[in-house]
Write an enzyme that holds these catalytic residues in place. Structure first.
Site, short mmCIF file in Angstrom:
data_model
loop_
_atom_site.label_atom_id
_atom_site.label_comp_id
_atom_site.label_asym_id
_atom_site.label_seq_id
_atom_site.Cartn_x
_atom_site.Cartn_y
_atom_site.Cartn_z
N LYS A 46 0.85 -1.20 0.00
CA LYS A 46 0.00 0.00 0.00
C LYS A 46 0.88 1.25 0.00
O LYS A 46 2.00 1.20 0.48
CB LYS A 46 -0.85 0.03 1.27
CG LYS A 46 -2.04 -0.91 1.26
CD LYS A 46 -2.87 -0.74 2.53
CE LYS A 46 -4.05 -1.69 2.55
NZ LYS A 46 -5.03 -1.44 1.48
N ARG A 82 -10.61 -11.28 1.45
CA ARG A 82 -11.49 -12.29 0.85
C ARG A 82 -10.88 -13.69 0.96
O ARG A 82 -11.60 -14.68 1.02
CB ARG A 82 -11.79 -11.90 -0.61
CG ARG A 82 -10.58 -11.81 -1.49
CD ARG A 82 -10.85 -11.02 -2.78
NE ARG A 82 -10.93 -9.57 -2.52
CZ ARG A 82 -11.22 -8.66 -3.45
NH1 ARG A 82 -11.47 -9.03 -4.71
NH2 ARG A 82 -11.28 -7.38 -3.15
N1 BES Z 1 -8.18 -3.56 4.02
C1 BES Z 1 -8.35 -3.13 2.69
C2 BES Z 1 -9.64 -2.33 2.48
C3 BES Z 1 -9.75 -1.05 3.25
C4 BES Z 1 -9.34 0.14 2.69
C5 BES Z 1 -10.29 -1.04 4.50
C6 BES Z 1 -9.46 1.32 3.38
C7 BES Z 1 -10.42 0.14 5.21
C8 BES Z 1 -10.00 1.31 4.64
C9 BES Z 1 -8.38 -4.33 1.75
O1 BES Z 1 -7.66 -5.44 2.15
C10 BES Z 1 -7.82 -3.87 0.45
O2 BES Z 1 -6.70 -3.44 0.44
N2 BES Z 1 -8.59 -3.94 -0.60
C11 BES Z 1 -8.16 -3.53 -1.88
C12 BES Z 1 -8.67 -4.54 -2.87
C13 BES Z 1 -8.12 -4.37 -4.25
C14 BES Z 1 -6.65 -4.68 -4.28
C15 BES Z 1 -8.87 -5.30 -5.16
C16 BES Z 1 -8.73 -2.15 -2.18
O3 BES Z 1 -9.86 -1.89 -1.78
O4 BES Z 1 -8.06 -1.34 -2.75
ZN ZN Z 2 -5.60 -5.31 1.64
#
Ligand code: BES
Ligand code: ZN
Ligand code: ZN
Length: 505
Positions: free
Chosen positions: A280, A354
């Site tokens: 991230k 997921r």
């Molecule tokens: N934990 C994150 C989602 C999230 C983002 C929760 C901001 C709370 C605040 C999740 O694991 C994630 O990173 N999802 C990605 C999925 C993508 C790579 C398909 C996302 O939402 O960007």
């Molecule tokens: Zn994530």
């Protein structure tokens, strides 16, 4: 929380402040009758000369030294008489608590004698919800401050809610307190930093909190999970020095058919989500300590159910992992095998939630055959793009379950918005080289829906299921009347209400 709340039939003596209620348009409630004519006149004058105060819900006016008995009179608006329900009174309670704190009121009596309620709400419910609102508002997380916020002499210590239904309100508030305890625990867990809350320490915390209430705890460590074939969950955790854990919590509130639980709660417990190798960006990465918000809601709900001795057999399961980049981390391109036997091509290691859920969803359905399965997860940033921070997104394959949850949402004020499940989203998650892939072909477009579509591949025929994406609601950056900023504990109240109204014997 440092104060005591009691319910009495009469106003106690020697209070720092008396709070009286006014409805919309400054229509004073009977509480004002306790004051003499001169005092009432002052209040009327103050209300009519104040352009801001309209008696709307949460409007507050504080008058000093106008009464011979109470150093302060707090006039609090509750809005339209027809809208005086439990939820409205929680908000009033939250605002009243804040005012008492800001104005250094040590003891506060709130007179709601002869209060008008809407037709569906009993007086004791209003009283108990008022207390609940104050308690929810009073949450703070300051265990890591070496200098505790000043506990002043004048800090709010005693609240007396004066109602003709004092006895009934006391009983009711005992039950509500169990729910507040569940919300507090969920908030604490989310607020806890990721260096102290990691899978193994989280397990200990769950045991400490739930075992004394009679909840049975079973832990699956990495060895057990490997034997069971939790290839998806374990892949996410493999880059971390912290061992992954799965925890099963069983609350048997009904003596018969112990092993049969009609309802199961499933929570994503990523104690820190760096994104893994698909790292991230740095900005606000600290917030990813809240990526276990779904699991916190499940643990908090179990605490609430056990605390109020709910007549239900309920199961909670949480998958606890840390998503880290390392030489041992899973990679984009890996193909892993889930507990269900389905293979998954990993295209983005940041779509890890997921994967965690897939294995524990399968496990709970195969082991306990629950009629209803509800999972909660801070699953996608996409749900925040769609709904912001106000509503969570709920996906369900069962209209009746949705109706029940919608009702509980209205009862508790936790806002739910129904999102679509569709064959197209399921199809989008099929891979060319494995059964499934963890990233949809459309990437971020409809990301919350394709994530739900992925999960649906792990829902068995006949399971009534709801997936709740709480990425936007598990953590708030600003205060609301009954929810201080930080971890919100979102989900506990709706799930508890859902059980109470639909699953208890
Ligand atoms: N934990 C994150 C989602 C999230 C983002 C929760 C901001 C709370 C605040 C999740 O694991 C994630 O990173 N999802 C990605 C999925 C993508 C790579 C398909 C996302 O939402 O960007
Ligand atoms: Zn994530
Ligand atoms: Zn995540």
């Amino acid at each position: 929380m440092t104060f005591k709340i009691q319910f009495k039939n009469e106003i106690p003596k020697n209070q720092d402040a008396l709070a009286i209620i006014t409805y919309e348009n400054c229509d004073l409630s009977d509480g004002a009758k306790k004051l003499n004519q001169a005092e009432k006149k002052i209040i009327d004058r103050a209300l009519s000369s104040n352009n801001q105060f309209k008696g709307k819900s949460g409007d507050i006016l504080i008058l000093n030294n106008i009464s011979s008995v109470y150093p302060k009179i707090v006039v609090i608006g509750v809005g339209n008489k027809e809208e005086c329900d439990g939820l409205a009174f929680e908000t009033v309670g939250g605002k009243l608590w804040k005012a008492a704190k800001n104005f250094e009121i040590g003891s506060l009596a709130i007179d709601i004698l002869n209060i008008k309620t809407n037709s569906k709400t009993k007086k004791e419910e209003l009283a108990a919800h008022l207390a609940m609102g104050m308690t929810l508002a009073a949450y703070s997380f300051d265990k890591y401050k070496s200098k505790k916020p000043d506990h002043k002499e004048t800090e709010l210590k005693k609240i007396t809610i004066v109602t003709e239904k004092a006895k009934e309100a006391t009983t009711l508030f005992n039950t509500y307190s169990a729910i507040v305890d569940g919300v507090y625990l969920a908030r604490d867990l989310v607020n806890e930093p990721p260096n102290t809350l990691y899978p193994v320490s989280y397990v200990q915390r769950i045991k400490d909190e739930l075992k004394p209430l009679g909840v049975e705890i079973e832990v699956l460590d990495e060895k057990k999970m490997a034997k069971l074939g939790f290839g998806a969950l374990l892949a996410v955790g493999q880059g971390s020095a912290r061992e992954s854990q799965t925890v099963i919590m069983r609350w048997n509130g009904v003596a018969t058919s112990k092993s049969k639980a009609p309802i199961a709660f499933v929570g994503k417990g990523v104690t820190f989500d760096t994104g893994g190798i698909s790292l991230k960006p740095g900005a606000e990465m600290d917030l990813m300590k809240m990526d276990m918000g779904g699991s916190a809601a499940v643990v908090g709900t179990m605490k609430a159910l056990a605390g109020r001795k709910a007549k239900v057999n309920a199961i909670g399961i949480v998958g606890l992992v840390e998503n880290m980049p390392s030489s041992n981390a899973y990679r984009p391109g890996d193909i892993i095998t889930s507990h269900a036997g389905k293979t998954i091509e990993v295209l983005n290691t940041d779509a890890e939630g997921r994967l965690v859920l897939a294995d524990i969803l399968t496990y709970i359905q195969q082991t306990y055959k629950p009629k209803v399965v509800i999972d909660l997860a801070t699953l996608t940033g996409a749900i925040m793009v769609a709904l912001g921070f106000e509503y969570c997104g709920a996906f369900s394959n069962d209209d009746n379950l949705w109706k029940q949850v919608e009702k509980s949402s209205a009862n508790t004020g936790e806002k739910f918005w129904r999102m679509p499940l569709d064959e197209a989203y399921k199809k989008e998650m099929e891979s060319e080289v494995a059964d499934l892939k963890n990233l949809g072909s459309l990437g971020r477009y409809g990301g919350a829906c394709s994530a739900a579509g992925f999960l649906q591949h792990f829902i068995e025929d006949g399971t009534q299921w709801m997936h709740i994406d709480i990425a936007g609601t598990a953590w708030w950056k600003s205060d609301k009347p009954t929810t201080p900023k930080g971890g919100t504990g979102f989900g506990v109240r709706v799930l508890d209400d859902l059980v109470k109204n639909n699953f208890e014997k």
